[in-house]
Design a protein around this motif. Structure first.
Motif, PDB file in Angstrom:
ATOM      1  N   SER A  24       0.868  -1.178   0.000  1.00  0.00           N
ATOM      2  CA  SER A  24       0.000   0.000   0.000  1.00  0.00           C
ATOM      3  C   SER A  24       0.910   1.235   0.000  1.00  0.00           C
ATOM      4  O   SER A  24       1.890   1.279  -0.736  1.00  0.00           O
ATOM      5  CB  SER A  24      -0.942  -0.043   1.212  1.00  0.00           C
ATOM      6  OG  SER A  24      -1.793   1.086   1.231  1.00  0.00           O
ATOM      7  N   LYS A  36      -4.862   3.322  -2.512  1.00  0.00           N
ATOM      8  CA  LYS A  36      -4.045   2.760  -1.432  1.00  0.00           C
ATOM      9  C   LYS A  36      -4.864   2.593  -0.151  1.00  0.00           C
ATOM     10  O   LYS A  36      -4.640   1.649   0.623  1.00  0.00           O
ATOM     11  CB  LYS A  36      -2.809   3.639  -1.197  1.00  0.00           C
ATOM     12  CG  LYS A  36      -1.841   3.614  -2.378  1.00  0.00           C
ATOM     13  CD  LYS A  36      -1.307   2.207  -2.583  1.00  0.00           C
ATOM     14  CE  LYS A  36      -0.734   1.942  -3.923  1.00  0.00           C
ATOM     15  NZ  LYS A  36      -0.187   0.586  -4.079  1.00  0.00           N
ATOM     16  N   GLN A  73      -6.999  -0.526  -0.641  1.00  0.00           N
ATOM     17  CA  GLN A  73      -6.275  -1.775  -0.411  1.00  0.00           C
ATOM     18  C   GLN A  73      -6.342  -2.201   1.057  1.00  0.00           C
ATOM     19  O   GLN A  73      -6.446  -3.393   1.361  1.00  0.00           O
ATOM     20  CB  GLN A  73      -4.818  -1.617  -0.841  1.00  0.00           C
ATOM     21  CG  GLN A  73      -4.631  -1.548  -2.342  1.00  0.00           C
ATOM     22  CD  GLN A  73      -3.182  -1.401  -2.729  1.00  0.00           C
ATOM     23  OE1 GLN A  73      -2.401  -0.730  -2.040  1.00  0.00           O
ATOM     24  NE2 GLN A  73      -2.787  -2.017  -3.827  1.00  0.00           N
ATOM     25  N   ALA A 101      -0.221  -5.714   5.130  1.00  0.00           N
ATOM     26  CA  ALA A 101       0.207  -4.698   4.172  1.00  0.00           C
ATOM     27  C   ALA A 101       1.400  -3.918   4.687  1.00  0.00           C
ATOM     28  O   ALA A 101       1.514  -3.626   5.879  1.00  0.00           O
ATOM     29  CB  ALA A 101      -0.937  -3.733   3.877  1.00  0.00           C
ATOM     30  N   SER A 105      -1.106  -3.425   9.206  1.00  0.00           N
ATOM     31  CA  SER A 105      -0.336  -2.606   8.271  1.00  0.00           C
ATOM     32  C   SER A 105       0.898  -2.064   8.979  1.00  0.00           C
ATOM     33  O   SER A 105       0.826  -1.659  10.138  1.00  0.00           O
ATOM     34  CB  SER A 105      -1.184  -1.456   7.725  1.00  0.00           C
ATOM     35  OG  SER A 105      -1.740  -0.690   8.773  1.00  0.00           O
TER      36      SER A 105
END
Length: 257
Positions: A141, A160, A163, A183, A239
């Motif tokens: 991302s 992004k 995602q 991510a 993330s």
């Protein structure tokens, strides 16, 4: 390092994708590179083999915007290396367009690659990942969209952020199969694409980063490797920002205070 696991990296012939692929190759993975440009692909395969000392690196031409193309890429990976354990859904584009000039086609094109391309890559890989004892999906991302904004990248930032929305639900759906979905969110990483932004942009970005340098593509590669490892099996739907601290300061003055 001996490793029998296989990774497929999309958008792997330049920039961050090539850096990710090189890190996996250096850590003993069987590596399948995929992108549309066959000439770049052949060169990337040669470069990564030479840099990593790993001969189990293969380029397979593929288009993430076409499901059947990605299905064939995955089939080749499985046929060559006996399976697929990790998908690094990295393919992406980042053209610039201000809101008052952005066309419908520009909006559609970036969503086709960055979001639909991610979806097709994951869907094509699912059956193979379910056969792995530790299936992994790692999405590339960005800080732009999920965390920050930058003029000209409203469409890019939207993809992004999308995602990450995909990642969270996919992580829930695939947990029962033992597949994790995570991510990496790069900041400003020194790539061919970033070079094209010009020296003034690069200097301004360095000035806004507490570490006072742009990231290296392998910084993202090692973050992806963390999520991909068998030992990271209890980490999913997460993330990881890799930006040298760029998003931390309230002002530019705070960087040098």
């Amino acid at each position: 390092m001996i490793n029998s696991r296989t990774v497929l990296v999309t958008g792997a012939t330049l920039g961050i994708g090539k850096g990710i692929a090189n890190v996996f190759a250096k850590n003993g993975y069987n590596v399948v590179l995929s992108a549309r440009n066959a000439a770049h692909g052949a060169q990337a395969e040669q470069d990564i083999k030479a840099a990593s000392g790993n001969e189990k690196v293969l380029f397979v031409a593929g288009d993430v915007t076409r499901f059947e193309s990605m299905r064939q890429v995955v089939a080749t990976a499985v046929a060559t290396f006996g399976g697929l354990d990790v998908l690094c859904a990295n393919a992406g584009m980042f053209p610039s367009a201000k809101l008052d000039a952005m066309t419908e086609q520009e909006w559609d094109d970036i969503f086709a690659v960055n979001v639909k391309g991610m979806l097709f890559s994951v869907q094509a890989a699912l059956d193979a990942l379910r056969q792995s004892p530790a299936g992994r999906v790692v999405i590339t991302s960005s800080i732009t969209g999920p965390v920050t904004g930058f003029p000209g990248w409203a469409h890019y930032g939207s993809t992004k952020a999308a995602q990450l929305g995909f990642m969270r639900t996919a992580a829930i759906e695939l947990a029962r199969d033992g597949i994790t979905v995570n991510a990496v969110l790069p900041g400003n990483i020194y790539t061919e694409g970033l070079q094209g932004m010009g020296d003034a942009y690069l200097d301004s970005m360095k000035a806004s980063i507490p570490m006072k340098r742009l990231g290296d593509v392998e910084d993202i590669g090692y973050a992806a490797l963390f999520f991909a490892q068998e030992t990271s099996g209890y980490v999913t739907g997460q993330s990881l920002i890799v930006d040298g601290g760029q998003i931390l300061p309230e002002t530019l003055e705070a960087v040098d205070a």
